[in-house]
Design a protein around this motif. Structure first.
Motif, PDB file in Angstrom:
ATOM      1  N   ASN A  92      -3.401 -24.385  20.174  1.00 31.36           N
ATOM      2  CA  ASN A  92      -4.493 -24.012  19.280  1.00 31.36           C
ATOM      3  C   ASN A  92      -4.132 -24.213  17.821  1.00 31.36           C
ATOM      4  O   ASN A  92      -4.989 -24.576  16.998  1.00 31.36           O
ATOM      5  CB  ASN A  92      -4.896 -22.556  19.521  1.00 31.36           C
ATOM      6  CG  ASN A  92      -5.534 -22.346  20.872  1.00 31.36           C
ATOM      7  OD1 ASN A  92      -5.928 -23.297  21.534  1.00 31.36           O
ATOM      8  ND2 ASN A  92      -5.631 -21.101  21.300  1.00 31.36           N
ATOM      9  N   GLY A 137      -8.103 -30.075  12.795  1.00 36.09           N
ATOM     10  CA  GLY A 137      -9.501 -29.874  12.444  1.00 36.09           C
ATOM     11  C   GLY A 137      -9.693 -29.653  10.963  1.00 36.09           C
ATOM     12  O   GLY A 137     -10.653 -30.154  10.373  1.00 36.09           O
ATOM     13  N   VAL A 189      -8.778 -33.047  20.581  1.00 30.16           N
ATOM     14  CA  VAL A 189      -9.690 -32.312  21.459  1.00 30.16           C
ATOM     15  C   VAL A 189      -9.686 -32.933  22.854  1.00 30.16           C
ATOM     16  O   VAL A 189      -9.654 -32.226  23.874  1.00 30.16           O
ATOM     17  CB  VAL A 189     -11.118 -32.305  20.874  1.00 30.16           C
ATOM     18  CG1 VAL A 189     -12.121 -31.782  21.897  1.00 30.16           C
ATOM     19  CG2 VAL A 189     -11.170 -31.442  19.619  1.00 30.16           C
ATOM     20  N   THR A 224      -8.413 -31.012  26.220  1.00 30.65           N
ATOM     21  CA  THR A 224      -9.360 -30.861  27.320  1.00 30.65           C
ATOM     22  C   THR A 224      -8.831 -31.517  28.585  1.00 30.65           C
ATOM     23  O   THR A 224      -8.951 -30.968  29.691  1.00 30.65           O
ATOM     24  CB  THR A 224     -10.721 -31.481  26.944  1.00 30.65           C
ATOM     25  OG1 THR A 224     -11.197 -30.877  25.723  1.00 30.65           O
ATOM     26  CG2 THR A 224     -11.747 -31.257  28.036  1.00 30.65           C
ATOM     27  N   THR A 277     -13.557 -26.657  27.484  1.00 27.27           N
ATOM     28  CA  THR A 277     -14.162 -27.761  26.741  1.00 27.27           C
ATOM     29  C   THR A 277     -14.898 -27.256  25.507  1.00 27.27           C
ATOM     30  O   THR A 277     -14.723 -27.791  24.402  1.00 27.27           O
ATOM     31  CB  THR A 277     -15.121 -28.550  27.648  1.00 27.27           C
ATOM     32  OG1 THR A 277     -14.416 -29.016  28.797  1.00 27.27           O
ATOM     33  CG2 THR A 277     -15.718 -29.723  26.901  1.00 27.27           C
ATOM     34  N   LEU A 278     -15.716 -26.230  25.674  1.00 28.58           N
ATOM     35  CA  LEU A 278     -16.470 -25.683  24.544  1.00 28.58           C
ATOM     36  C   LEU A 278     -15.530 -25.094  23.497  1.00 28.58           C
ATOM     37  O   LEU A 278     -15.742 -25.268  22.288  1.00 28.58           O
ATOM     38  CB  LEU A 278     -17.447 -24.614  25.031  1.00 28.58           C
ATOM     39  CG  LEU A 278     -18.607 -25.109  25.907  1.00 28.58           C
ATOM     40  CD1 LEU A 278     -19.461 -23.930  26.369  1.00 28.58           C
ATOM     41  CD2 LEU A 278     -19.464 -26.122  25.154  1.00 28.58           C
ATOM     42  N   PHE A 279     -14.471 -24.416  23.941  1.00 32.67           N
ATOM     43  CA  PHE A 279     -13.531 -23.800  23.011  1.00 32.67           C
ATOM     44  C   PHE A 279     -12.827 -24.850  22.168  1.00 32.67           C
ATOM     45  O   PHE A 279     -12.741 -24.727  20.940  1.00 32.67           O
ATOM     46  CB  PHE A 279     -12.511 -22.971  23.780  1.00 32.67           C
ATOM     47  CG  PHE A 279     -11.472 -22.333  22.911  1.00 32.67           C
ATOM     48  CD1 PHE A 279     -11.733 -21.139  22.250  1.00 32.67           C
ATOM     49  CD2 PHE A 279     -10.230 -22.930  22.737  1.00 32.67           C
ATOM     50  CE1 PHE A 279     -10.777 -20.556  21.437  1.00 32.67           C
ATOM     51  CE2 PHE A 279      -9.263 -22.349  21.935  1.00 32.67           C
ATOM     52  CZ  PHE A 279      -9.538 -21.161  21.281  1.00 32.67           C
ATOM     53  N   ILE A 336     -13.724 -27.921  21.473  1.00 31.33           N
ATOM     54  CA  ILE A 336     -14.662 -28.598  20.579  1.00 31.33           C
ATOM     55  C   ILE A 336     -14.989 -27.712  19.376  1.00 31.33           C
ATOM     56  O   ILE A 336     -14.994 -28.180  18.224  1.00 31.33           O
ATOM     57  CB  ILE A 336     -15.947 -28.978  21.336  1.00 31.33           C
ATOM     58  CG1 ILE A 336     -15.658 -30.079  22.357  1.00 31.33           C
ATOM     59  CG2 ILE A 336     -17.031 -29.441  20.364  1.00 31.33           C
ATOM     60  CD1 ILE A 336     -16.834 -30.436  23.239  1.00 31.33           C
ATOM     61  N   CYS A 337     -15.254 -26.434  19.627  1.00 32.15           N
ATOM     62  CA  CYS A 337     -15.604 -25.515  18.538  1.00 32.15           C
ATOM     63  C   CYS A 337     -14.443 -25.331  17.567  1.00 32.15           C
ATOM     64  O   CYS A 337     -14.638 -25.332  16.346  1.00 32.15           O
ATOM     65  CB  CYS A 337     -16.039 -24.169  19.100  1.00 32.15           C
ATOM     66  SG  CYS A 337     -17.615 -24.198  19.977  1.00 32.15           S
ATOM     67  N   ILE A 338     -13.223 -25.178  18.088  1.00 30.61           N
ATOM     68  CA  ILE A 338     -12.065 -24.997  17.214  1.00 30.61           C
ATOM     69  C   ILE A 338     -11.777 -26.264  16.429  1.00 30.61           C
ATOM     70  O   ILE A 338     -11.544 -26.236  15.218  1.00 30.61           O
ATOM     71  CB  ILE A 338     -10.829 -24.592  18.037  1.00 30.61           C
ATOM     72  CG1 ILE A 338     -11.008 -23.187  18.598  1.00 30.61           C
ATOM     73  CG2 ILE A 338      -9.562 -24.649  17.180  1.00 30.61           C
ATOM     74  CD1 ILE A 338     -11.100 -22.118  17.548  1.00 30.61           C
ATOM     75  N   TYR A 344     -13.754 -28.962  15.652  1.00 32.69           N
ATOM     76  CA  TYR A 344     -14.762 -29.397  14.685  1.00 32.69           C
ATOM     77  C   TYR A 344     -15.264 -28.260  13.799  1.00 32.69           C
ATOM     78  O   TYR A 344     -15.940 -28.509  12.802  1.00 32.69           O
ATOM     79  CB  TYR A 344     -15.932 -30.051  15.416  1.00 32.69           C
ATOM     80  CG  TYR A 344     -15.565 -31.386  16.005  1.00 32.69           C
ATOM     81  CD1 TYR A 344     -15.522 -32.530  15.224  1.00 32.69           C
ATOM     82  CD2 TYR A 344     -15.233 -31.499  17.357  1.00 32.69           C
ATOM     83  CE1 TYR A 344     -15.166 -33.758  15.762  1.00 32.69           C
ATOM     84  CE2 TYR A 344     -14.870 -32.722  17.908  1.00 32.69           C
ATOM     85  CZ  TYR A 344     -14.843 -33.850  17.100  1.00 32.69           C
ATOM     86  OH  TYR A 344     -14.481 -35.063  17.633  1.00 32.69           O
ATOM     87  N   GLY A 345     -14.937 -27.014  14.146  1.00 30.03           N
ATOM     88  CA  GLY A 345     -15.343 -25.894  13.299  1.00 30.03           C
ATOM     89  C   GLY A 345     -14.265 -25.451  12.337  1.00 30.03           C
ATOM     90  O   GLY A 345     -14.518 -24.629  11.450  1.00 30.03           O
TER      91      GLY A 345
END
Length: 254
Positions: free
Chosen positions: A27, A34, A44, A48, A209-211, A213-215, A217-218
């Protein structure tokens, strides 16, 4: 039937989120890339891919194999402890001289103020029409040749390639990831029947996958605080202590 499957999928999703949300080496690398805004898609994808491999393998019964071969579990466990302690030592070492994240988005080896498109040299062929250099329009207009565009595209690929080794290392060379991703998760998934355990795994894969992507690109939303030396001093201290705690938890699993 559908309602039961939905509940199992949500159980897998929430279980994976509680495991993956913890700050770990993977992470941290994803967060740094990111914020820097280069190689994000590749990192990412690698993160994944790691879960797409490890979680189904755990569900398929590796945890049962490990239970029958305690030596393998011990090797993975103590390898994970050593890895986490090494990672903690690097963070604690950086507390004294922290390095904030470069939020300029520049590629490795490229100055922050340097444009991705190479500057036009004096010997570059430029059009010299009516509005060009020496023309009557009074404004110099230069069109970059095709070879310059090809070169600029090659430069923009460098960040992603530079991020690949680190992404692969924290994803596939971390023994703790094998313990959590295969042994622990496999044990949880195999509490369900043959169909239910794969529904549980599907929910977990959606969460991963969602985690990621969010980390990935966010993270740019945190670019301002993460560019501060003071902030990174406290982050390195917190991560170092947390990694020591995770290593202790892993060591006591036996």
């Amino acid at each position: 039937m559908f309602t039961e499957s939905l509940h199992i999928a949500l159980a897998g999703l929430f279980f994976q989120l509680t495991v993956i949300v913890g700050v770990g080496p993977q992470n941290i690398v994803l967060l740094r890339q990111g914020v820097r805004r280069w190689g994000v898609g590749l990192v990412v994808a690698v993160c994944t891919l790691g879960d797409l491999i490890l979680l189904p393998v755990g569900t398929a019964g590796v945890s049962v194999v490990v239970e029958r071969m305690p030596v393998l579990l011990e090797i993975l466990r103590w390898g994970g402890v050593a890895y986490l302690l090494w990672f903690a030592s690097t963070c604690l070492r950086d507390v004294r001289h922290p390095t904030p994240i470069d939020t300029s988005g520049a590629a490795p080896g490229q100055d922050a103020g340097q444009d991705a498109v190479p500057a036009v040299s004096g010997d570059t062929d430029l059009p010299t029409g009516g509005t060009g250099v020496g023309g009557t329009g009074g404004t110099a207009v230069a069109t970059l040749p095709a070879r310059t565009s090809v070169r600029s595209r090659a430069v923009t690929r460098l960040p992603a390639l530079a991020a690949l080794p680190t992404a692969l290392a924290v994803t596939f060379l971390n023994p703790a990831a094998y313990v959590d991703g295969m042994v622990v998760f496999g044990s949880m998934a195999n509490q369900y029947d043959d169909a239910g355990k794969w529904v549980f795994t599907t929910g977990a894969l959606v969460a991963s996958t969602l985690f990621f992507i969010c980390i990935g690109y966010g993270a740019r939303l945190l670019s301002r605080p993460l560019s501060s030396v003071r902030v990174w001093r406290w982050i390195n201290l917190g991560i170092g202590v947390l990694m020591i705690g995770m290593a202790a938890r892993l060591a006591m699993m036996g």
